[in-house]
Design a protein around this motif. Structure first.
Motif, PDB file in Angstrom:
ATOM      1  N   SER A 170       0.932  14.986  -2.060  1.00 20.37           N
ATOM      2  CA  SER A 170      -0.288  14.865  -1.261  1.00 20.37           C
ATOM      3  C   SER A 170      -1.499  14.578  -2.137  1.00 20.37           C
ATOM      4  O   SER A 170      -1.497  14.855  -3.333  1.00 20.37           O
ATOM      5  CB  SER A 170      -0.510  16.151  -0.456  1.00 20.37           C
ATOM      6  OG  SER A 170      -0.658  17.248  -1.328  1.00 20.37           O
ATOM      7  N   SER A 177      -6.088  14.289  -1.968  1.00 23.30           N
ATOM      8  CA  SER A 177      -7.381  14.344  -1.288  1.00 23.30           C
ATOM      9  C   SER A 177      -8.394  14.038  -2.378  1.00 23.30           C
ATOM     10  O   SER A 177      -8.607  14.834  -3.281  1.00 23.30           O
ATOM     11  CB  SER A 177      -7.596  15.742  -0.702  1.00 23.30           C
ATOM     12  OG  SER A 177      -8.920  15.831  -0.195  1.00 23.30           O
ATOM     13  N   SER A 185     -10.915  20.360  -6.089  1.00 26.40           N
ATOM     14  CA  SER A 185      -9.823  20.646  -5.173  1.00 26.40           C
ATOM     15  C   SER A 185      -9.796  22.146  -4.919  1.00 26.40           C
ATOM     16  O   SER A 185     -10.132  22.949  -5.794  1.00 26.40           O
ATOM     17  CB  SER A 185      -8.498  20.152  -5.737  1.00 26.40           C
ATOM     18  OG  SER A 185      -8.007  21.046  -6.673  1.00 26.40           O
ATOM     19  N   HIS A 245      -7.143  14.219 -11.527  1.00 31.04           N
ATOM     20  CA  HIS A 245      -6.415  15.295 -12.193  1.00 31.04           C
ATOM     21  C   HIS A 245      -6.328  16.531 -11.322  1.00 31.04           C
ATOM     22  O   HIS A 245      -5.535  17.414 -11.571  1.00 31.04           O
ATOM     23  CB  HIS A 245      -7.097  15.634 -13.516  1.00 31.04           C
ATOM     24  CG  HIS A 245      -8.523  16.064 -13.328  1.00 31.04           C
ATOM     25  ND1 HIS A 245      -9.548  15.162 -13.262  1.00 31.04           N
ATOM     26  CD2 HIS A 245      -9.065  17.278 -13.146  1.00 31.04           C
ATOM     27  CE1 HIS A 245     -10.690  15.810 -13.059  1.00 31.04           C
ATOM     28  NE2 HIS A 245     -10.426  17.096 -12.983  1.00 31.04           N
ATOM     29  N   ALA A 246      -7.180  16.631 -10.313  1.00 24.95           N
ATOM     30  CA  ALA A 246      -7.228  17.850  -9.511  1.00 24.95           C
ATOM     31  C   ALA A 246      -6.831  17.617  -8.059  1.00 24.95           C
ATOM     32  O   ALA A 246      -6.201  18.456  -7.443  1.00 24.95           O
ATOM     33  CB  ALA A 246      -8.635  18.441  -9.564  1.00 24.95           C
ATOM     34  N   ARG A 295      -4.286  21.025  -0.058  1.00 29.21           N
ATOM     35  CA  ARG A 295      -5.060  20.010  -0.774  1.00 29.21           C
ATOM     36  C   ARG A 295      -6.372  19.694  -0.090  1.00 29.21           C
ATOM     37  O   ARG A 295      -6.716  18.541   0.071  1.00 29.21           O
ATOM     38  CB  ARG A 295      -4.279  18.703  -0.943  1.00 29.21           C
ATOM     39  CG  ARG A 295      -2.868  18.872  -1.387  1.00 29.21           C
ATOM     40  CD  ARG A 295      -2.746  19.724  -2.601  1.00 29.21           C
ATOM     41  NE  ARG A 295      -3.519  19.163  -3.706  1.00 29.21           N
ATOM     42  CZ  ARG A 295      -3.781  19.824  -4.802  1.00 29.21           C
ATOM     43  NH1 ARG A 295      -3.384  21.046  -4.951  1.00 29.21           N
ATOM     44  NH2 ARG A 295      -4.456  19.251  -5.767  1.00 29.21           N
ATOM     45  N   GLY A 335      -8.917  24.509  -7.699  1.00 30.08           N
ATOM     46  CA  GLY A 335      -8.213  23.731  -8.711  1.00 30.08           C
ATOM     47  C   GLY A 335      -9.260  23.202  -9.669  1.00 30.08           C
ATOM     48  O   GLY A 335     -10.256  23.856  -9.936  1.00 30.08           O
ATOM     49  N   GLY A 336      -9.098  22.019 -10.154  1.00 28.57           N
ATOM     50  CA  GLY A 336     -10.076  21.438 -11.068  1.00 28.57           C
ATOM     51  C   GLY A 336     -11.062  20.573 -10.308  1.00 28.57           C
ATOM     52  O   GLY A 336     -11.070  20.522  -9.079  1.00 28.57           O
ATOM     53  N   GLY A 337     -11.910  19.927 -11.057  1.00 28.57           N
ATOM     54  CA  GLY A 337     -12.876  19.014 -10.467  1.00 28.57           C
ATOM     55  C   GLY A 337     -13.570  18.232 -11.551  1.00 28.57           C
ATOM     56  O   GLY A 337     -13.244  18.373 -12.724  1.00 28.57           O
TER      57      GLY A 337
END
Lengths: 443, 456
Positions: free
Chosen positions: A375, A377, B385, A366-367, B403, B371-373
């Motif tokens: 892209s 990662s 992220s 989701h992240a 990213r 970002g989230g995790g």
């Protein structure tokens, strides 16, 4: 008021208040879940729910309102009309007229025929089997049985009447194993016919956990990689939004205007099949009859996924990929969306790769994944592969790249197609061999 | 709202088969959502929801049933459906309820707001984002404001109501140079009515999102490897929320599924780390009057100078662990049994200077925006992220990594005392972390915590 009475009253009010048309998207259903811990019921839940989504068209614009209270149909119509009045988007969103649908044969769901007592016994037997499977299994983290049923109906003032009932039953087992004071978790699940016999899933769950002991990162670098079917499913599912014609028309997909061009290697064929026997449905969320289509054929993009709005804008027919919940506007989703399998086994792919990594799990989807930029990662787990043989487990590495360069670098696909939704439809992929992926690990 | 006599009949029906605790939860809510894409209003939706859940406990066994229909007949049928899972015999009894009303009153309730006010804000935000660069190719903005009334009563006599307004602005901006595309987004929210937007500078928020998209479009790849990291204040606290906070919730701890089991009173973080969960901050996104079991909201120090002081407990966790409840019970909605969750969680400000931390970091990453995790509470393995990051000392003029992604284990090393706290965090000295923003997980059985959380 019953749902039917509510619907008829809402339609009558909508037409009297000046709407061009009105539609309801109605869902009612029930859920059951039991989980066990240490030979006893841990949680038990049994429920019923319903909701009605109303869509009206006023002066060519759509407005939405949703309720779980069946007492004031005219109020709901007014809310929807207020919402239609502010829409500025010039795109026309048609409402589907009456259709005839293919008869679909829902797959067997033997769990749904069990009594609640039998479901509890099944969960208890899974827990006992998991604890007996390996001395390192300390306990279960989640061990349970779930069943559900749902009835969906779409009705509108043009005479559309699309109705479908579905049932699902699944078994899930997640275990915690310990070795030298270190815990590891692992799990597996089954839906449909396979859910009734938990032997295989309990074995998979325990093997998944114990196989991770001793895992360590690898040095950073570019590695040949095989994404096992489950990791490949995760990645394909995460990027499936790129195939939405809505995203493309709004400039939010790198696949915009790419129909007819090569976006992947010859090994890549992607099918979207709402009629697939694994989880068939006769119509989409706008009531359009289901259509099977090849989305990517041997690397060439053939079509994006359309609903009525995007199809009209593009001058094509809807591909029956409209999706929504009763409380949300119409969007686009894949149905049974899968990478077509090849003929080789995973073992053959490993042998052909020689040295590299087998990735079995991707985390943080989701992240760490962006369908707009294409892209990714992602934190990954898996195994080292040496001379075609699976070696020591690997964890705390990240794989990175772009979805389109990965599709172009697909060397081969295996025959082990699997699906993410309890193995019963949804996003599907076989194991996939990639030429090279960038891996971040320990120095 | 139902009468006390109806509530008593429902709770007694739930207890008919020998449960030692019965609870009725009801909610009634409405929400408006307007979205704009590329400067035109694309969707507008209104929704209203209502429903009830009945829970029965017998020791640490939990039974839950819910219904969207809230007549007395339906509530009693739901209570009996829950009771059916137990096989004992219970006795009906009189319950003495003690009523308490909690909650914030919205100055501008969602129901009183016309769509043109939402649209004007969306237009301001979109224009501000577009003006940042000619490389901005798409702007998506959305306003969602809602109100929820919740009611909890139980066989111990709890009779609590809470009012929960909320409002949120989302913006996502895409920038492209013709070949590559990057996005930037912001999504601030408050536990307040529409007066939230008197506090928000929607244009400034939108510009920040647009600048991030353009910055990342021109950013080179981030080097891979294990490097020192400085995480900016504000939403940077999400790394604590995910990697440590969830592992301190009773849901994980009470079943032995957290690396922090048995660690109360012991060092689990570097001595400079003090972490607090506070559901009482007025108007904050995670604030509540009472939790979803009717326990009053509270402020609680979780970690003080590196020492673990408290877990976050709901009733079931409390029964399993023999520790008191902490006002941290939460349900996503009436269709979920309650579980333990953070409210507003933050790392307390310290005395170190952020600029100095970056200057002395050497080759490393300054994570400007996260970002989230997610985390596996059992092993502590986490991933995040970084949606905007800068490499080494040349931050803010030389950018790193589209990213780029951080992963690892544990929050800090208890044996080391490295300076790691910025002095000035988010102006107010707090990391505002959004409890309801737990990243959406795909509907797949592959994630065990979906179920363990009470999700399905």
């Amino acid at each position: 008021m019953t749902m039917q009475e509510f619907r008829l009253a809402a339609f009558k009010a909508a037409m009297a208040l000046g709407c061009e048309s009105a539609e309801t998207f109605e869902v009612s259903g029930g859920d059951f879940e039991v989980t066990v811990l240490d030979g006893e019921i841990d949680t038990y839940a049994s429920s019923r729910s319903f909701g009605v989504g109303l869509r009206v068209i006023v002066a060519g614009k759509n407005g939405y309102a949703y309720t779980e209270r069946l007492d004031a149909p005219e109020d709901l119509v007014r809310h929807a009309m207020d919402n239609a009045a502010v829409i500025e988007d010039p795109d026309v969103i048609p409402m589907q007229g009456p259709q005839t649908y293919a008869a679909v044969q829902a797959p067997a769901q033997p769990l749904c025929d069990l009594s609640e007592r039998e479901k509890i016994e099944l969960a208890l037997s899974m827990e006992a089997a998991a604890k007996a499977a390996d001395p390192r299994v300390a306990r279960t983290e989640y061990c349970g049985v779930t069943t559900s049923w749902a009835h969906t109906g779409i009705y509108n003032t043009y005479g559309l009447c699309a109705e479908e009932s579905t049932k699902n039953g699944s078994t899930l087992c997640y275990v915690i194993a310990e070795q030298d004071g270190q815990p590891q978790s692992g799990g597996s699940y089954r839906g449909g016919v396979a859910a009734a016999d938990p032997t295989a899933l309990v074995r998979e769950a325990t093997e998944d956990a114990v196989s991770k002991f001793g895992a360590a990162p690898v040095p950073p670098g570019d590695y040949p990689v095989i994404l096992r079917y489950d990791a490949a499913e995760s990645l394909l599912g995460g990027f499936s939004g790129m195939f939405s014609a809505d995203a493309a028309q709004k400039g939010l997909s790198l696949l915009a205007d790419k129909e007819g061009t090569r976006i992947g290697s010859e090994a890549v064929t992607i099918i979207d099949d709402p009629l697939h026997p694994i989880d068939p449905t006769a119509f989409d969320a706008e009531g359009t009859p289901s259509v099977t289509k090849t989305v990517v054929e041997r690397g060439v993009l053939k079509t994006l996924l359309h609903n009525l709005k995007t199809a009209k804008k593009a001058g094509v027919a809807s591909t029956a990929n409209a999706s929504r919940s009763p409380a949300s506007p119409v969007g686009i989703s894949p149905t049974n969306f899968y990478l077509q399998p090849g003929t080789k086994t995973l073992d053959t792919l490993l042998t052909e790769m020689g040295d590299g990594l087998l990735i079995t799990e991707l985390k943080g989807l989701h992240a760490g994944l962006n369908p707009v930029s294409g892209s990714f990662s992602l934190l990954a787990n898996g195994f080292e592969v040496k001379n075609g043989r699976i070696g020591r487990p690997v964890d705390q590495i990240a794989i990175a790249g772009t979805f389109l360069s990965l599709l172009s670098d697909v060397q081969d696909v295996a025959c082990d197609l699997s699906y993410d939704h309890y193995g019963c439809g949804g996003i599907g992929a076989p194991s996939v061999r990639i030429g090279a992926l960038k891996v971040a690990g320990a120095e | 709202m139902i009468s006390q006599s109806v509530a008593e009949r429902v709770l007694n029906a739930a207890g008919e088969t020998g449960g030692d605790f019965a609870e009725l939860y009801m909610e009634n809510g409405c929400s408006s959502r307007v979205s704009m894409r590329g400067g035109v209003v694309e969707n507008a939706a209104y929704s209203e929801s209502c429903g009830a859940g009945v829970r029965v406990l017998k020791g640490t066994r939990q039974v839950y049933a819910y219904t969207a229909e809230t007549s007395e007949e339906a509530l009693i049928a739901t209570a009996r459906a829950a009771a059916a899972a137990l096989d004992g015999v219970g006795e009906g009894r009189e319950i003495a309820f003690a009523a308490t009303a909690y909650g914030a009153t919205a100055q501008i309730p969602t129901g009183s707001v016309k769509n043109d006010r939402r649209i004007a804000l969306l237009r301001d935000g979109t224009n501000a984002a577009k003006a940042v660069s000619s490389e901005i190719v798409q702007v998506s903005a959305q306003i969602q404001d809602s109100h929820k009334d919740v009611f909890i009563c139980n066989s111990n006599g709890v009779w609590a109501t809470d009012k929960r307004p909320s409002a949120r602005y989302y913006i996502s901006v895409a920038a492209s140079d013709g070949t590559e595309m990057q996005t930037g987004g912001e999504g601030p929210g408050r536990g307040m009515g529409f007066e939230t937007f008197d506090q928000f500078d929607v244009a400034a928020i939108s510009e920040a999102a647009a600048r991030r998209a353009v910055t990342m479009l021109h950013a080179p790849e981030c080097p891979a490897g294990a490097v020192p990291v400085v995480i900016d204040g504000g939403f940077g606290g999400v790394i604590f929320h995910e990697a440590c906070g969830h592992s301190l919730e009773a849901t994980a701890v009470s079943k032995g599924n957290s690396e922090f089991c048995g660690m109360l009173g012991k060092p689990i973080a570097a001595p400079c780390v003090t972490a607090i969960d506070d559901g009482t901050i007025p108007g904050a996104w995670g604030s509540i009057g009472c939790d979803d079991e009717g326990t009053p909201s509270a402020r609680r120090v979780l970690i003080e100078n590196g020492i673990l002081c408290s877990y976050m407990m709901d009733l079931l966790g409390s029964r399993r662990m023999g520790l008191p409840v902490t006002g941290n019970s939460r349900r996503q909605d009436y269709s979920f049994a309650p579980t333990s969750r953070m409210t507003n969680t933050y790392i307390a400000a310290g005395s170190d200077d952020e600029e100095a931390m970056i200057r002395t970091m050497g080759d490393g990453l300054f994570a400007k925006a996260m970002g989230g995790g997610s985390v596996n509470p059992l092993t502590g393995e986490f991933n995040f992220s970084v949606s905007e990051g800068y490499w080494g000392e040349k931050r803010r003029d030389s950018h790193t990594g589209p990213r780029c992604h951080a992963g690892g284990q544990r929050l800090g090393d208890p044996d080391e005392d490295r300076p790691c706290r910025p002095r000035d965090v988010d102006g107010a000295g707090r990391l505002r972390i959004d409890v309801r923003q737990r990243p959406h997980q795909r509907r797949t059985a592959a994630h065990p915590r979906q179920s363990a959380d009470g999700r399905r």
